[in-house]
Design a protein around this motif. Structure first.
Motif, PDB file in Angstrom:
ATOM      1  N   PHE A   7       6.677  -0.276  -6.404  1.00  0.00           N
ATOM      2  CA  PHE A   7       6.472  -1.575  -7.123  1.00  0.00           C
ATOM      3  C   PHE A   7       5.955  -1.708  -8.103  1.00  0.00           C
ATOM      4  O   PHE A   7       6.290  -2.295  -9.198  1.00  0.00           O
ATOM      5  N   ARG A   8       4.747  -1.093  -8.603  1.00  0.00           N
ATOM      6  CA  ARG A   8       3.923  -0.856  -9.404  1.00  0.00           C
ATOM      7  C   ARG A   8       4.717  -0.347 -10.703  1.00  0.00           C
ATOM      8  O   ARG A   8       4.689  -0.584 -11.919  1.00  0.00           O
ATOM      9  N   ILE A  54      14.649  -1.421  -5.771  1.00  0.00           N
ATOM     10  CA  ILE A  54      13.629  -0.333  -4.934  1.00  0.00           C
ATOM     11  C   ILE A  54      14.585   0.141  -3.632  1.00  0.00           C
ATOM     12  O   ILE A  54      15.095  -0.537  -2.959  1.00  0.00           O
ATOM     13  N   ASP A  55      14.812   1.710  -3.867  1.00  0.00           N
ATOM     14  CA  ASP A  55      15.301   2.241  -2.905  1.00  0.00           C
ATOM     15  C   ASP A  55      16.814   1.937  -2.995  1.00  0.00           C
ATOM     16  O   ASP A  55      17.551   1.208  -1.815  1.00  0.00           O
ATOM     17  N   ASN A 103       0.867  -1.251  -0.263  1.00  0.00           N
ATOM     18  CA  ASN A 103       0.129  -0.165  -0.005  1.00  0.00           C
ATOM     19  C   ASN A 103       0.906   1.232  -0.045  1.00  0.00           C
ATOM     20  O   ASN A 103       1.957   1.151   0.417  1.00  0.00           O
ATOM     21  N   GLY A 104       0.186   2.528  -0.446  1.00  0.00           N
ATOM     22  CA  GLY A 104       0.980   3.782  -0.365  1.00  0.00           C
ATOM     23  C   GLY A 104       2.106   3.731  -1.201  1.00  0.00           C
ATOM     24  O   GLY A 104       2.395   3.181  -2.381  1.00  0.00           O
ATOM     25  N   GLU A 105       3.171   4.225  -0.565  1.00  0.00           N
ATOM     26  CA  GLU A 105       4.472   4.680  -1.538  1.00  0.00           C
ATOM     27  C   GLU A 105       5.149   3.362  -1.911  1.00  0.00           C
ATOM     28  O   GLU A 105       5.595   3.076  -3.066  1.00  0.00           O
TER      29      GLU A 105
END
Ligand code: HEM
Length: 398
Positions: free
Chosen positions: A94-95, A217-218, A87-89
């Motif tokens: 991911f999307r 991611i990050d 959810n959220g960020e």
């Protein structure tokens, strides 16, 4: 269980099978009886939002109502899914990695394959003069395309298909243990494919598994588990839905001669017809959400951890949004705002692919088998939870 005192209580068990369209009849009746219901058929119970504007608002309230519950009917699924569980960020990041593979331009690249696979499957059954449309066509077609999307041989569909069917059926009956057994087989299969891609990477802009292997991611690469879970999640979200949509579309066309003839005569109408079919026959009848902070929704007091049913099946047939909602009407106003693919950040990742697949089938089928009807007079049966027709026997002249 939350207090059901603020609105009528529904005892309707939506996991039960019924005659075709039986679930829509139940949903229509509840939506018109009262704006909200509290359904007490599960351990935790759930608040039912059923009118179009409320369901849309629910999808848009993603900060407070999260996918910590993905389905109101089985709030504890026990099977992790990506990106659904984020959810959220974290979800947004991911999307961003996988969205490009499902964007209209990328999906267009699958068009040739979608049409050629479709033709092959139709040609296999055309001379029979009849078929079980579900088993002989509708299940096989999206599975083959899914395997191709992951760069896997379509011939693997033979053993892969029963695994994915069994896993989803277990999940839709709340059988977490059973689902786990099939999940393990599927993950082991994906694992081999991922390792093969690690050894022989392809162009990451065109090959999804290579992209997942290279993505960060990050600054952190995705874990192996995340990559396998993503493949599994796309499979679970994409195969049953597409085959179910095909079942309802062909059940409709086989019994509405004028609608079928219109598409045979003018294939240019196919795209609009597909969209109206998706609105009219929503098979994902609900999406679940979990309340993260106590809230008042139009007078309905919800507590933290309460479960919400976002009623897609009733919103898409809400007469306040769509006049004459139970009819197939080409070009109806507001069609592109239907909720069959959800709304907000979790809106269906595969919607463009689904549309392409469905349109390809309508075009290729009608070129080869323009006239067909339902064989026999037994009523068709639909599964509960997430609707599908288990069988659809069709016949035609050869
Ligand atoms: C007619 C066919 C389809 C229907 C009706 C459908 C419906 C939906 C709905 C209602 C959601 C939102 C669920 C929610 O908000 O909780 C969703 C999400 C999703 N769908 Fe579909 N779907 C279809 C086809 C596909 C296909 C073909 C794929 C991929 C191959 C796919 C992949 C996904 C994924 C990955 C999500 C999760 C998105 C996220 O959580 O960010 N779907 N779908």
């Amino acid at each position: 269980m939350a207090q059901p005192l603020q609105c009528p209580v529904s005892h309707t068990d939506y996991t039960r099978e019924s005659e075709i369209y039986g679930h829509y009849a139940l949903l229509d009746a509840e939506r018109e009886k009262d704006r909200f219901h509290f359904n007490d058929t599960t351990d935790r119970g759930f608040w039912m939002l059923t009118r179009y504007e409320d369901v849309l608002a629910g999808f848009q309230n993603w900060q407070e109502w999260t996918t910590d519950v993905r389905t109101a009917l089985f709030p504890k699924s026990g099977i992790p899914l990506l990106p659904q569980d984020l959810n959220g960020e974290a979800h947004q990041k991911f999307r961003k990695i996988i969205n490009p593979f499902f964007a209209p331009a990328a999906v267009k690249r699958m068009s040739e394959l979608a049409h050629s696979r479709c033709i092959e499957l139709i040609e296999e059954i055309r001379d029979q003069g009849h078929c079980n449309f579900v088993a002989e066509f509708a299940i096989r077609y999206p599975t083959d395309l899914f395997l191709a999307l992951l760069g896997l041989p379509v011939t693997d569909g033979e053993f892969f298909l029963p695994w994915s069917e069994n896993m989803l059926n277990c999940m839709l009956q709340g059988d977490v243990e059973g689902a786990g057994v099939w999940q393990a087989k599927i993950l082991a299969y994906f694992d081999k494919a991922v390792e093969e891609r690690r050894a022989n990477p392809l162009d990451p802009t065109e090959d999804m598994v290579t992209r997942l292997l290279e993505a960060e991611i990050d600054g952190q690469p995705l874990t192996k588990d995340d990559i396998l879970t993503t493949c599994l999640s796309i499979m679970l979200a994409g195969l049953d839905t597409t085959r179910s949509a095909l079942g309802y579309i062909f059940a409709h066309l086989a019994s509405h001669d004028a609608d079928r003839q219109m598409l045979v005569d003018d294939p240019d109408l196919t795209k609009d017809a597909v969209e109206e079919f998706i609105r009219l026959y929503p098979l994902v009848i609900q999406a679940g959400r979990e309340v993260q902070e106590s809230t008042d929704f139009h007078g309905l007091e919800m507590q933290q951890k309460d479960v919400i049913w976002l009623g897609i099946g009733s919103a898409n047939r809400d007469p306040r949004m769509y006049p004459d909602p139970d009819s197939f009407v080409l070009g109806r106003p507001g069609l592109n705002r239907h909720l069959a693919f959800g709304a907000g950040p979790h809106r269906c990742l595969g919607m463009h692919l689904a549309r392409l697949e469905l349109a390809a089938v309508l075009e290729e089928w009608h070129k080869r088998i323009p006239n067909y009807r339902i064989k026999g007079s037994e009523p068709l049966i639909e599964r509960g939870s997430q609707l599908t027709l288990e069988n659809l026997e069709l016949e035609w002249e050869v």
